[in-house]
Design an enzyme around this catalytic site. Structure first.
Site, PDB file in Angstrom:
ATOM      1  N   HIS A   1       3.075   2.812  54.045  1.00 45.85           N
ATOM      2  CA  HIS A   1       2.066   3.789  54.482  1.00 45.85           C
ATOM      3  C   HIS A   1       0.804   3.585  53.654  1.00 45.85           C
ATOM      4  O   HIS A   1       0.665   4.128  52.549  1.00 45.85           O
ATOM      5  CB  HIS A   1       2.621   5.213  54.333  1.00 45.85           C
TER       6      HIS A   1
ATOM      7  N   HIS B   1      -3.507   2.844  54.443  1.00 44.14           N
ATOM      8  CA  HIS B   1      -4.623   2.619  55.371  1.00 44.14           C
ATOM      9  C   HIS B   1      -5.589   1.641  54.716  1.00 44.14           C
ATOM     10  O   HIS B   1      -6.114   1.942  53.630  1.00 44.14           O
ATOM     11  CB  HIS B   1      -5.348   3.931  55.661  1.00 44.14           C
TER      12      HIS B   1
ATOM     13  N   HIS C   1       1.836   9.594  62.321  1.00 46.21           N
ATOM     14  CA  HIS C   1       1.672  10.625  61.293  1.00 46.21           C
ATOM     15  C   HIS C   1       2.101  11.947  61.941  1.00 46.21           C
ATOM     16  O   HIS C   1       1.595  12.298  63.025  1.00 46.21           O
ATOM     17  CB  HIS C   1       0.211  10.757  60.875  1.00 46.21           C
TER      18      HIS C   1
ATOM     19  N   GLU D   1       2.407  16.326  58.324  1.00 46.57           N
ATOM     20  CA  GLU D   1       1.640  16.209  57.069  1.00 46.57           C
ATOM     21  C   GLU D   1       0.988  17.583  56.849  1.00 46.57           C
ATOM     22  O   GLU D   1       1.403  18.345  55.983  1.00 46.57           O
ATOM     23  CB  GLU D   1       0.569  15.108  57.183  1.00 46.57           C
TER      24      GLU D   1
ATOM     25  N   ASP E   1      -0.946   5.721  50.735  1.00 53.24           N
ATOM     26  CA  ASP E   1      -1.863   6.284  51.738  1.00 53.24           C
ATOM     27  C   ASP E   1      -3.285   5.718  51.608  1.00 53.24           C
ATOM     28  O   ASP E   1      -3.627   4.770  52.305  1.00 53.24           O
ATOM     29  CB  ASP E   1      -1.854   7.829  51.645  1.00 53.24           C
ATOM     30  N   ASP E   2      -4.098   6.282  50.722  1.00 50.54           N
ATOM     31  CA  ASP E   2      -5.495   5.850  50.527  1.00 50.54           C
ATOM     32  C   ASP E   2      -5.751   5.867  49.020  1.00 50.54           C
ATOM     33  O   ASP E   2      -6.381   6.802  48.494  1.00 50.54           O
ATOM     34  CB  ASP E   2      -6.428   6.842  51.240  1.00 50.54           C
TER      35      ASP E   2
END
Ligand code: ADE
Ligand code: ZN
Length: 338
Positions: A17, A19, A197, A200, A278-279
């Protein structure tokens, strides 16, 4: 480093996961802005990093889409992806299944070919240089309508060979998976897996929606499943992987602190949960930092770390034989380090 931190570092890991646009470090944002003569509303990288304080998912997404505006040509996407891989290697990551958001770029007039070829070129180079394997996942932006996703999918089809799955991301609340039921039927007809997703910020019902309406085989985040004990049992029984992102959840206010994060509870309930980044620059940590923060705050034991590593490969889209090799390797590392 204490023995558990040594184990976390030594275990082979897959990142499921992540991005790619969310790996843009502020220094690279400024470098690319200079390259393209683009003006940013922050004076420097430090000021941009200081702005990484979010109330919720939307306040993050606003800055994330703004930042992605500096990605303009094939070389930019190549450099971005290569930098992420260089960083991931240091954390003991051996397999990656990154997301990217085609609509963020095509809406600005960038050709999808530039985006895909930049990313894929770097992934192939990374595989040669570091031995990191990969599967690539374009995502539809759920705040846009289904017709836009359909048009985007048509644009992706000439590059079909590079993709393993299609995902769904962006603003969750008010945008249930069912909004994209027909386009994901086309994704499956093209022989691609579906991931989404769900759960969340949105309710546990969105997880059910993703599984039943989109036939998602993996749920990204999914942490709000804990609000529905029957669903937790079902996720465990069916071994549906959940790609959670602990530091992201705290930075976006899903949990007040990591101590409240359900990662350990879900592991103990037998759910195939993984921990991902994630980021990373936006949320303060790459993969290993997510692992070590959980280790500290949730008092994870060696068995939890070993299970997280195994889940990361078993939940991947690698062939079964490859998964088996990694799981054997994890067993060997698990019994020798600590
Ligand atoms: N796009 C990038 N990061 C995301 C997240 N955490 N949730 C939804 N969409 C995203
Ligand atoms: Zn995400």
């Amino acid at each position: 480093m204490n023995p558990l931190e040594r184990l976390a570092s030594a275990l082979p890991k897959a990142e499921l996961h992540l991005h790619l646009e969310g790996t843009l470090e502020p220094e690279m944002t400024f470098h690319l802005a200079r390259k393209h003569g683009a003006k940013l509303r922050f004076p420097n990288a430090t000021a941009l990093r200081q702005a990484y304080q979010f109330k919720n998912l939307q306040s993050f997404l606003d800055l994330y889409y703004e930042g992605a505006g500096v990605l303009r040509d094939q070389e930019d996407f190549h450099v971005l992806t290569a930098a992420y891989l260089e960083r991931a290697v240091k954390d003991g990551v051996w397999h990656v299944e990154p997301f990217f958001d085609p609509q963020t770029h095509t809406a600005r007039g960038i050709q999808i070919k530039e985006v895909v070829e930049g990313i894929v070129g770097a992934l192939k180079e990374g595989e040669k240089k570091h031995g990191i394997t990969w599967r690539l996942i374009p995502c539809f932006l759920r705040h846009l309508d289904e017709a836009d996703a359909r048009k985007t999918f048509d644009g992706l089809l000439p590059f079909r060979e590079h993709f393993t799955a299609v995902g769904l991301d962006s603003s969750e609340q008010g945008n249930p998976p069912s909004k994209f039921e027909r386009v994901f039927a086309r994704v499956r007809e093209a022989g691609l897996h579906v991931v989404a997703h769900a759960g969340e910020e949105g309710p546990a019902a969105y997880i059910r929606d993703a599984l039943e309406k989109l036939k998602a085989v993996r749920i990204d985040h999914g942490v709000r499943c804990v609000e529905d004990p029957e669903m937790v049992k079902e996720l465990a029984r069916k071994q549906i992987p959940l790609t959670t992102c602990p530091l992201s959840n705290v930075r976006l206010g899903v949990y007040a602190g990591l101590k409240e994060h359900p990662l350990k509870k879900l592991l103990d309930a037998g759910v195939s949960v993984t921990a991902n980044s994630d980021d990373p620059p936006y949320f303060g940590g790459y993969l290993l930092e997510n692992w070590t923060a959980c280790l500290r705050e949730l008092n994870l034991e060696a068995k939890h770390l070993i299970q997280l590593a195994k889940n990361s490969f078993s939940g991947s889209f690698l062939p079964e034989k490859e998964k088996g090799k990694w799981i054997e390797k994890i067993n060997r590392v698990g019994s020798s380090v600590g």
